[in-house]
Enzyme design. Structure first.
Site, short mmCIF file in Angstrom:
data_model
loop_
_atom_site.label_atom_id
_atom_site.label_comp_id
_atom_site.label_asym_id
_atom_site.label_seq_id
_atom_site.Cartn_x
_atom_site.Cartn_y
_atom_site.Cartn_z
N LYS A 148 0.83 -1.19 0.00
CA LYS A 148 0.00 0.00 0.00
C LYS A 148 0.87 1.24 0.00
O LYS A 148 0.44 2.33 -0.37
CB LYS A 148 -0.88 0.02 1.27
CG LYS A 148 -1.79 -1.17 1.40
CD LYS A 148 -2.43 -1.20 2.80
CE LYS A 148 -3.21 -2.46 2.98
NZ LYS A 148 -3.53 -2.71 4.42
N GLY A 149 2.12 1.06 0.43
CA GLY A 149 3.00 2.20 0.68
C GLY A 149 3.23 3.11 -0.52
O GLY A 149 3.35 4.32 -0.36
N GLU A 197 7.76 2.76 -5.75
CA GLU A 197 7.83 2.24 -4.39
C GLU A 197 7.90 3.39 -3.39
O GLU A 197 8.34 4.48 -3.72
CB GLU A 197 9.10 1.38 -4.24
CG GLU A 197 8.83 -0.10 -4.12
CD GLU A 197 8.24 -0.53 -2.79
OE1 GLU A 197 7.56 0.26 -2.11
OE2 GLU A 197 8.45 -1.70 -2.43
N ASP A 198 7.52 3.09 -2.18
CA ASP A 198 7.65 4.09 -1.11
C ASP A 198 9.10 4.18 -0.63
O ASP A 198 9.65 5.27 -0.49
CB ASP A 198 6.72 3.76 0.07
CG ASP A 198 6.81 2.31 0.53
OD1 ASP A 198 7.60 1.51 -0.02
OD2 ASP A 198 6.05 1.96 1.47
N PHE A 211 13.35 4.55 11.22
CA PHE A 211 12.05 4.06 10.76
C PHE A 211 11.12 5.24 10.52
O PHE A 211 10.86 6.03 11.41
CB PHE A 211 11.44 3.08 11.76
CG PHE A 211 10.35 2.27 11.13
CD1 PHE A 211 10.66 1.15 10.36
CD2 PHE A 211 9.02 2.64 11.25
CE1 PHE A 211 9.67 0.42 9.73
CE2 PHE A 211 8.02 1.91 10.62
CZ PHE A 211 8.34 0.79 9.87
N ASP A 256 3.81 3.15 6.73
CA ASP A 256 3.10 2.91 7.99
C ASP A 256 4.01 2.37 9.08
O ASP A 256 5.07 1.82 8.82
CB ASP A 256 1.98 1.89 7.78
CG ASP A 256 2.55 0.47 7.60
OD1 ASP A 256 3.34 0.26 6.66
OD2 ASP A 256 2.21 -0.41 8.42
N ASP A 263 14.77 -0.39 1.33
CA ASP A 263 15.43 -0.56 2.62
C ASP A 263 16.52 -1.63 2.43
O ASP A 263 17.59 -1.33 1.93
CB ASP A 263 14.34 -0.96 3.62
CG ASP A 263 14.81 -1.06 5.06
OD1 ASP A 263 15.69 -0.30 5.45
OD2 ASP A 263 14.28 -1.92 5.79
N ARG A 308 -0.10 6.26 7.56
CA ARG A 308 0.09 6.33 6.11
C ARG A 308 -0.39 7.67 5.56
O ARG A 308 0.12 8.16 4.56
CB ARG A 308 -0.69 5.21 5.41
CG ARG A 308 -0.14 3.82 5.63
CD ARG A 308 -0.83 2.86 4.66
NE ARG A 308 -0.67 1.47 5.05
CZ ARG A 308 0.38 0.71 4.73
NH1 ARG A 308 1.37 1.23 4.04
NH2 ARG A 308 0.44 -0.54 5.12
N LYS A 314 17.09 4.11 1.85
CA LYS A 314 17.98 4.02 3.02
C LYS A 314 19.20 3.22 2.60
O LYS A 314 19.27 2.01 2.85
CB LYS A 314 17.27 3.27 4.16
CG LYS A 314 16.18 4.03 4.86
CD LYS A 314 15.84 3.32 6.17
CE LYS A 314 14.39 3.03 6.29
NZ LYS A 314 14.00 2.30 7.51
P1 IMP Z 1 13.05 -4.03 1.81
O1 IMP Z 1 12.64 -5.29 1.15
O2 IMP Z 1 13.80 -4.27 3.10
O3 IMP Z 1 13.77 -3.06 0.91
O4 IMP Z 1 11.75 -3.36 2.39
C1 IMP Z 1 10.90 -2.66 1.63
C2 IMP Z 1 9.59 -2.46 2.34
O5 IMP Z 1 9.73 -2.43 3.77
C3 IMP Z 1 9.04 -1.12 1.98
O6 IMP Z 1 8.31 -1.17 0.78
C4 IMP Z 1 8.20 -0.78 3.18
O7 IMP Z 1 6.92 -1.33 3.05
C5 IMP Z 1 8.92 -1.44 4.34
N1 IMP Z 1 9.79 -0.49 5.07
C6 IMP Z 1 11.13 -0.42 5.05
N2 IMP Z 1 11.59 0.60 5.80
C7 IMP Z 1 10.50 1.21 6.29
C8 IMP Z 1 10.32 2.37 7.13
O8 IMP Z 1 11.25 3.07 7.57
N3 IMP Z 1 9.02 2.69 7.42
C9 IMP Z 1 7.96 1.99 6.95
N4 IMP Z 1 8.09 0.91 6.17
C10 IMP Z 1 9.35 0.53 5.83
MG MG Z 2 6.48 -0.86 0.17
#
Ligand code: IMP
Ligand code: MG
Length: 174
Positions: free
Chosen positions: A41-42, A97-98, A150, A157, A101, A163, A129
């Site tokens: 949803k992000g 994407e939002d 975070f 969220d 990470d 959100r 990040k």
């Molecule tokens: P990744 O697979 O670790 O890159 O994570 C990606 C997903 O983790 C993002 O699309 C978010 O939904 C969630 N996420 C990662 N960091 C944060 C944060 O700081 N706040 C909220 N959601 C996060």
């Molecule tokens: Mg996401």
């Protein structure tokens, strides 16, 4: 646990940056159509704002993957919860994407989407990040690089809350 939210990027800063990315995409895709794939949803708030600022023809589709529970740590598990409605064949796709990470979600997703015969797949993320990266992911358009904290708001969220904040905030537990 009670938490409070500290502003990291104001609504004005975020809006201004989205306009810049929209301008860049409009330039880069001159004479083409862009197919935006929103990761729910992000990514939804960012995608809507971005789409409004792109001046070439835009089509939209949505998918949902899960890699997080109600926690702030990645489980490392990526599951397709909702797939796209339309084929990607021959389309110029931009995944919206939002946040990137660890990169686990996106590296899995991009590989999967590239197998569906698109003309091209690029990645656009509002936040990045870089310090947290575990899997290498090429990001084509980045709104902001942020520190390892975070964050919530603009689609992001904490336990499904915040959100709807029109800015990006850091969650503080104290
Ligand atoms: P990744 O697979 O670790 O890159 O994570 C990606 C997903 O983790 C993002 O699309 C978010 O939904 C969630 N996420 C990662 N960091 C944060 C944060 O700081 N706040 C909220 N959601 C996060
Ligand atoms: Mg996401």
């Amino acid at each position: 646990m009670a938490e409070r939210i500290e502003v990291l990027l104001s609504e004005e800063e975020v809006d201004k940056r989205i306009q810049e990315i929209g301008d860049q995409i409009s330039k880069d895709y001159a004479g083409k159509n862009v197919h935006l794939v929103c990761v729910l949803k992000g990514g939804s708030f960012f995608m809507c704002e971005l789409a409004k600022r792109i001046t070439v023809p835009v089509s939209l589709d949505f998918m949902s993957v899960s890699s997080y529970g109600g926690d702030t740590k990645s489980s490392g598990v990526v599951k397709i919860v909702k797939d796209l409605d339309e084929s990607l064949r021959d389309k110029d796709v931009i995944v919206v994407e939002d946040i990137v990470d660890s990169g686990r979600t996106l590296s899995y997703l991009l590989e999967m989407l590239k197998d569906r015969g698109p003309a091209d797949v690029k990645l656009c993320t509002l936040l990045d990040k870089p310090e947290r990266r575990v899997v290498d992911v090429k990001v084509d358009y980045t709104g902001f690089e942020i520190p390892d904290e975070f964050v919530v708001g603009y689609g992001l969220d904490y336990d499904q809350k915040y959100r709807n904040l029109p800015y990006i905030g850091v969650v503080k537990f104290d």
